[in-house]
Design a protein around this motif. Structure first.
Motif, PDB file in Angstrom:
ATOM      1  N   ARG A 127      61.227 -67.216 -34.208  1.00  0.00           N
ATOM      2  CA  ARG A 127      60.811 -65.891 -33.766  1.00  0.00           C
ATOM      3  C   ARG A 127      62.035 -65.026 -33.489  1.00  0.00           C
ATOM      4  N   GLN A 128      61.812 -63.736 -33.617  1.00  0.00           N
ATOM      5  CA  GLN A 128      62.873 -62.786 -33.336  1.00  0.00           C
ATOM      6  C   GLN A 128      62.291 -61.598 -32.597  1.00  0.00           C
ATOM      7  N   ALA A 129      62.785 -61.414 -31.386  1.00  0.00           N
ATOM      8  CA  ALA A 129      62.381 -60.269 -30.580  1.00  0.00           C
ATOM      9  C   ALA A 129      63.371 -59.137 -30.819  1.00  0.00           C
ATOM     10  N   PRO A 130      62.979 -57.903 -30.556  1.00  0.00           N
ATOM     11  CA  PRO A 130      63.878 -56.762 -30.772  1.00  0.00           C
ATOM     12  C   PRO A 130      65.182 -56.936 -30.015  1.00  0.00           C
ATOM     13  N   GLY A 131      66.292 -56.771 -30.723  1.00  0.00           N
ATOM     14  CA  GLY A 131      67.596 -56.860 -30.102  1.00  0.00           C
ATOM     15  C   GLY A 131      68.078 -58.268 -29.826  1.00  0.00           C
ATOM     16  N   LYS A 132      67.319 -59.259 -30.265  1.00  0.00           N
ATOM     17  CA  LYS A 132      67.708 -60.651 -30.007  1.00  0.00           C
ATOM     18  C   LYS A 132      67.871 -61.399 -31.321  1.00  0.00           C
ATOM     19  N   GLN A 133      68.551 -62.535 -31.225  1.00  0.00           N
ATOM     20  CA  GLN A 133      68.734 -63.366 -32.403  1.00  0.00           C
ATOM     21  C   GLN A 133      67.459 -64.148 -32.708  1.00  0.00           C
ATOM     22  N   ARG A 134      67.325 -64.496 -33.962  1.00  0.00           N
ATOM     23  CA  ARG A 134      66.209 -65.334 -34.345  1.00  0.00           C
ATOM     24  C   ARG A 134      66.415 -66.721 -33.752  1.00  0.00           C
ATOM     25  N   GLU A 135      65.346 -67.316 -33.234  1.00  0.00           N
ATOM     26  CA  GLU A 135      65.454 -68.612 -32.590  1.00  0.00           C
ATOM     27  C   GLU A 135      64.343 -69.543 -33.070  1.00  0.00           C
ATOM     28  N   LEU A 136      64.697 -70.829 -33.088  1.00  0.00           N
ATOM     29  CA  LEU A 136      63.714 -71.840 -33.460  1.00  0.00           C
ATOM     30  C   LEU A 136      62.734 -72.027 -32.307  1.00  0.00           C
ATOM     31  N   VAL A 137      61.459 -71.961 -32.616  1.00  0.00           N
ATOM     32  CA  VAL A 137      60.415 -72.172 -31.613  1.00  0.00           C
ATOM     33  C   VAL A 137      59.922 -73.611 -31.651  1.00  0.00           C
ATOM     34  N   ALA A 138      59.618 -74.083 -32.849  1.00  0.00           N
ATOM     35  CA  ALA A 138      59.091 -75.435 -33.003  1.00  0.00           C
ATOM     36  C   ALA A 138      59.335 -75.896 -34.429  1.00  0.00           C
ATOM     37  N   GLY A 139      59.483 -77.198 -34.588  1.00  0.00           N
ATOM     38  CA  GLY A 139      59.681 -77.762 -35.919  1.00  0.00           C
ATOM     39  C   GLY A 139      58.864 -79.023 -36.084  1.00  0.00           C
ATOM     40  N   ILE A 140      58.540 -79.331 -37.327  1.00  0.00           N
ATOM     41  CA  ILE A 140      57.792 -80.554 -37.616  1.00  0.00           C
ATOM     42  C   ILE A 140      58.366 -81.189 -38.862  1.00  0.00           C
ATOM     43  N   GLY A 141      58.658 -82.477 -38.751  1.00  0.00           N
ATOM     44  CA  GLY A 141      59.254 -83.185 -39.856  1.00  0.00           C
ATOM     45  C   GLY A 141      58.227 -83.645 -40.875  1.00  0.00           C
TER      46      GLY A 141
ATOM     47  N   ASN B  72      49.230 -71.141 -26.786  1.00  0.00           N
ATOM     48  CA  ASN B  72      48.363 -70.953 -25.622  1.00  0.00           C
ATOM     49  C   ASN B  72      49.177 -70.415 -24.455  1.00  0.00           C
ATOM     50  N   SER B  73      48.477 -69.895 -23.465  1.00  0.00           N
ATOM     51  CA  SER B  73      49.123 -69.379 -22.248  1.00  0.00           C
ATOM     52  C   SER B  73      50.269 -68.440 -22.598  1.00  0.00           C
ATOM     53  N   LEU B  74      49.994 -67.516 -23.473  1.00  0.00           N
ATOM     54  CA  LEU B  74      51.051 -66.627 -23.960  1.00  0.00           C
ATOM     55  C   LEU B  74      51.599 -65.749 -22.856  1.00  0.00           C
ATOM     56  N   LYS B  75      52.901 -65.513 -22.930  1.00  0.00           N
ATOM     57  CA  LYS B  75      53.613 -64.708 -21.960  1.00  0.00           C
ATOM     58  C   LYS B  75      54.206 -63.474 -22.643  1.00  0.00           C
ATOM     59  N   LEU B  76      54.559 -62.492 -21.829  1.00  0.00           N
ATOM     60  CA  LEU B  76      55.166 -61.285 -22.384  1.00  0.00           C
ATOM     61  C   LEU B  76      56.410 -61.616 -23.207  1.00  0.00           C
ATOM     62  N   ASP B  77      57.173 -62.605 -22.751  1.00  0.00           N
ATOM     63  CA  ASP B  77      58.409 -62.985 -23.439  1.00  0.00           C
ATOM     64  C   ASP B  77      58.173 -63.628 -24.798  1.00  0.00           C
ATOM     65  N   ASP B  78      56.920 -63.950 -25.100  1.00  0.00           N
ATOM     66  CA  ASP B  78      56.617 -64.523 -26.417  1.00  0.00           C
ATOM     67  C   ASP B  78      56.469 -63.446 -27.490  1.00  0.00           C
ATOM     68  N   THR B  79      56.500 -62.195 -27.087  1.00  0.00           N
ATOM     69  CA  THR B  79      56.394 -61.097 -28.045  1.00  0.00           C
ATOM     70  C   THR B  79      57.571 -61.119 -29.010  1.00  0.00           C
ATOM     71  N   ALA B  80      57.271 -61.166 -30.291  1.00  0.00           N
ATOM     72  CA  ALA B  80      58.306 -61.254 -31.319  1.00  0.00           C
ATOM     73  C   ALA B  80      57.648 -61.261 -32.691  1.00  0.00           C
ATOM     74  N   VAL B  81      58.475 -61.156 -33.705  1.00  0.00           N
ATOM     75  CA  VAL B  81      58.017 -61.450 -35.062  1.00  0.00           C
ATOM     76  C   VAL B  81      58.236 -62.942 -35.289  1.00  0.00           C
ATOM     77  N   TYR B  82      57.198 -63.612 -35.732  1.00  0.00           N
ATOM     78  CA  TYR B  82      57.248 -65.049 -35.951  1.00  0.00           C
ATOM     79  C   TYR B  82      57.348 -65.329 -37.450  1.00  0.00           C
ATOM     80  N   TYR B  83      58.296 -66.201 -37.766  1.00  0.00           N
ATOM     81  CA  TYR B  83      58.563 -66.557 -39.158  1.00  0.00           C
ATOM     82  C   TYR B  83      58.405 -68.058 -39.351  1.00  0.00           C
ATOM     83  N   CYS B  84      57.918 -68.452 -40.495  1.00  0.00           N
ATOM     84  CA  CYS B  84      57.989 -69.872 -40.822  1.00  0.00           C
ATOM     85  C   CYS B  84      59.106 -70.087 -41.843  1.00  0.00           C
TER      86      CYS B  84
END
Length: 117
Positions: free
Chosen positions: A38-52, A83-95
């Motif tokens: 995910r990438q929020a405005p003004g922030k770097q893209r970050e890994l949220v979750a991964g699956i092997g 679930n239990s989404l928070k304001l800080d979860d706002t972002a563009v989500y990429y796979c």
């Protein structure tokens, strides 16, 4: 041609849930590590979750216990249940699909998730 198409984003209230999907085509899906970033405005893209390939998962600390990543190799699709989404979860989500043996990786176009108070 490899394509990753995300869907399921949208506007949700704080505490709500969303399920993102990423449908892959043009690759041998089961051989790829799949990740949600995910990438929020003004922030770097970050890994949220991964699956092997074997189904092992990892999560960033801020989402562990709230988000669940899963994959369906028969449908060439990876999911992110949020679930239990928070304001800080706002972002563009990429796979993203990674094949470490081949050194190849592919990104989807992203889907917007907006959490409102």
């Amino acid at each position: 041609q490899v394509q990753l198409v995300e869907s399921g984003g949208g506007l949700v209230q704080h505490g709500g849930s969303l399920r993102l999907s990423c449908a892959a085509s043009g690759l041998i899906f089961s051989s790829y590590f799949m990740g949600w970033y995910r990438q929020a405005p003004g922030k770097q893209r970050e890994l949220v979750a991964g699956i092997g390939r074997g189904g092992s998962t990892n999560y960033r600390d801020s989402v562990r216990g709230r988000f669940t990543i899963s994959r369906d190799n028969a449908k060439n699709t990876v999911y992110l249940q949020m679930n239990s989404l928070k304001l800080d979860d706002t972002a563009v989500y990429y796979c993203k699909a990674d094949h470490y043996g081949l050194g190849s990786s592919y990104w989807g176009q992203g889907t917007q998730v907006t959490v409102s108070s």
